[in-house]
Write a protein that holds these residues in place. Structure first.
Motif, short mmCIF file in Angstrom:
data_model
loop_
_atom_site.label_atom_id
_atom_site.label_comp_id
_atom_site.label_asym_id
_atom_site.label_seq_id
_atom_site.Cartn_x
_atom_site.Cartn_y
_atom_site.Cartn_z
N VAL A 3 2.92 -0.73 14.74
CA VAL A 3 3.51 -0.64 13.17
C VAL A 3 3.85 0.99 13.29
CG1 VAL A 3 2.00 -2.32 12.02
CG2 VAL A 3 1.12 0.15 12.14
N VAL A 4 5.09 1.02 12.64
CA VAL A 4 5.84 2.14 12.03
C VAL A 4 5.92 2.17 10.62
CG1 VAL A 4 7.82 3.74 12.41
CG2 VAL A 4 7.14 2.12 14.39
N VAL A 5 5.44 3.43 9.98
CA VAL A 5 5.49 3.36 8.55
C VAL A 5 6.05 4.83 8.48
CG1 VAL A 5 4.25 3.24 6.49
CG2 VAL A 5 3.34 1.93 8.56
N THR B 54 0.66 -0.95 -0.03
CA THR B 54 0.06 0.00 -0.02
C THR B 54 0.68 1.29 0.02
OG1 THR B 54 -1.76 -1.09 1.18
CG2 THR B 54 -1.88 1.27 1.24
N PHE B 55 1.90 1.41 0.78
CA PHE B 55 2.61 2.41 1.04
C PHE B 55 4.02 2.66 0.50
CE2 PHE B 55 -0.34 1.94 4.66
CZ PHE B 55 -1.12 3.15 4.37
N ALA B 56 4.54 1.50 0.01
CA ALA B 56 5.84 1.41 -0.55
C ALA B 56 6.78 2.30 0.32
CB ALA B 56 6.09 2.10 -2.04
N PRO B 57 6.81 1.79 1.65
CA PRO B 57 7.65 2.69 2.60
C PRO B 57 9.09 3.11 2.63
CG PRO B 57 7.03 0.65 3.68
CD PRO B 57 6.20 0.70 2.19
N LEU B 58 9.50 4.04 3.09
CA LEU B 58 11.08 4.00 3.01
C LEU B 58 11.55 3.12 4.36
CD1 LEU B 58 11.36 7.76 2.17
CD2 LEU B 58 11.74 5.87 0.59
N HIS B 59 10.59 3.11 5.29
CA HIS B 59 10.94 2.70 6.49
C HIS B 59 9.73 1.90 7.19
CE1 HIS B 59 13.03 1.31 10.20
NE2 HIS B 59 11.87 1.97 10.91
N CYS C 81 -1.13 14.76 4.85
CA CYS C 81 -2.40 14.28 5.87
C CYS C 81 -2.25 14.60 7.20
CB CYS C 81 -2.39 12.62 5.52
SG CYS C 81 -2.61 12.17 3.93
N ASN C 82 -3.45 14.74 7.99
CA ASN C 82 -3.26 14.79 9.42
C ASN C 82 -3.11 13.40 10.03
OD1 ASN C 82 -5.88 13.82 9.71
ND2 ASN C 82 -6.80 15.96 9.37
N ALA C 83 -2.98 13.49 11.41
CA ALA C 83 -3.06 12.19 11.93
C ALA C 83 -4.27 11.20 11.87
CB ALA C 83 -2.74 12.17 13.71
N VAL C 84 -5.45 11.50 11.84
CA VAL C 84 -6.42 10.92 11.73
C VAL C 84 -6.81 10.30 10.07
CG1 VAL C 84 -9.02 10.96 11.48
CG2 VAL C 84 -7.81 12.09 13.38
N GLN C 85 -6.24 10.95 9.24
CA GLN C 85 -6.15 10.66 7.71
C GLN C 85 -5.25 9.49 7.68
OE1 GLN C 85 -5.39 14.50 6.17
NE2 GLN C 85 -7.53 14.79 5.43
N ARG C 86 -3.94 9.73 8.15
CA ARG C 86 -3.12 8.91 8.05
C ARG C 86 -3.39 7.50 8.90
NH1 ARG C 86 2.61 11.77 9.42
NH2 ARG C 86 2.20 13.44 8.06
N HIS C 87 -3.91 7.42 9.95
CA HIS C 87 -4.53 6.18 10.72
C HIS C 87 -5.67 5.51 9.87
CE1 HIS C 87 -2.89 6.51 14.96
NE2 HIS C 87 -2.06 7.09 13.91
N ARG C 88 -6.54 6.35 9.11
CA ARG C 88 -7.68 5.80 8.23
C ARG C 88 -7.00 4.96 6.95
NH1 ARG C 88 -11.85 10.98 8.57
NH2 ARG C 88 -12.67 10.29 10.34
N LEU C 89 -5.68 5.60 6.40
CA LEU C 89 -5.22 4.86 5.35
C LEU C 89 -4.50 3.70 5.87
CD1 LEU C 89 -3.43 8.06 3.90
CD2 LEU C 89 -5.05 6.84 2.72
N VAL C 90 -3.98 3.53 7.12
CA VAL C 90 -3.48 2.09 7.51
C VAL C 90 -4.53 1.18 7.79
CG1 VAL C 90 -2.09 1.38 9.42
CG2 VAL C 90 -1.45 3.38 8.50
N TYR C 91 -5.43 1.80 8.69
CA TYR C 91 -6.63 0.97 8.86
C TYR C 91 -7.19 0.18 7.55
CZ TYR C 91 -6.98 1.87 13.87
OH TYR C 91 -6.60 1.98 15.46
#
Length: 106
Positions: free
Chosen positions: A41-43, A14-19, A51-61
């Motif tokens: 989880v750390v992404v 989903t995120f292609a994370p750097l870490h 994105c604010n914190a709520v938006q970020r959490h929604r993306l992860v969920y």
């Protein structure tokens, strides 16, 4: 497939994370040995920019919906942009569990 591996795969896809980190913290709770019920989880991903914190959490969920339905009881989420990650010294530690029988061991 282990739940930890499923979470790991979903975050990468989903995120292609750097870490990223997927930490099974179940051992610190009142659950059977080998449980997969409590995760942190750390992404670190560009996708979180703007994105604010709520938006970020929604993306992860949303990315972990099927994994969470498999019996995750608790999920600690720490999201960062690459710039934010460079400015911090890692994600914070999770607090110790004081619920259930752990509370009686103080």
């Amino acid at each position: 497939m282990r739940l930890e591996n499923l979470i790991n795969e979903r975050l990468i896809a989903t995120f292609a994370p750097l870490h990223h980190e997927v930490i099974n913290e179940s051992h610190g709770h009142s659950v059977a040995p080998g449980s997969e019920t409590h995760f942190k989880v750390v992404v670190v991903a560009e996708r979180f920019a703007g994105c604010n914190a709520v938006q970020r959490h929604r993306l992860v969920y949303a990315s972990l919906a099927d994994a969470l339905a498999a019996g995750v009881h608790a999920l600690a989420i720490h999201t960062y942009t690459p710039e934010e990650w460079a400015a911090v010294n890692g994600a914070p530690d999770s607090p110790p569990c004081l619920g259930g029988s752990k509370h009686d061991r103080k």
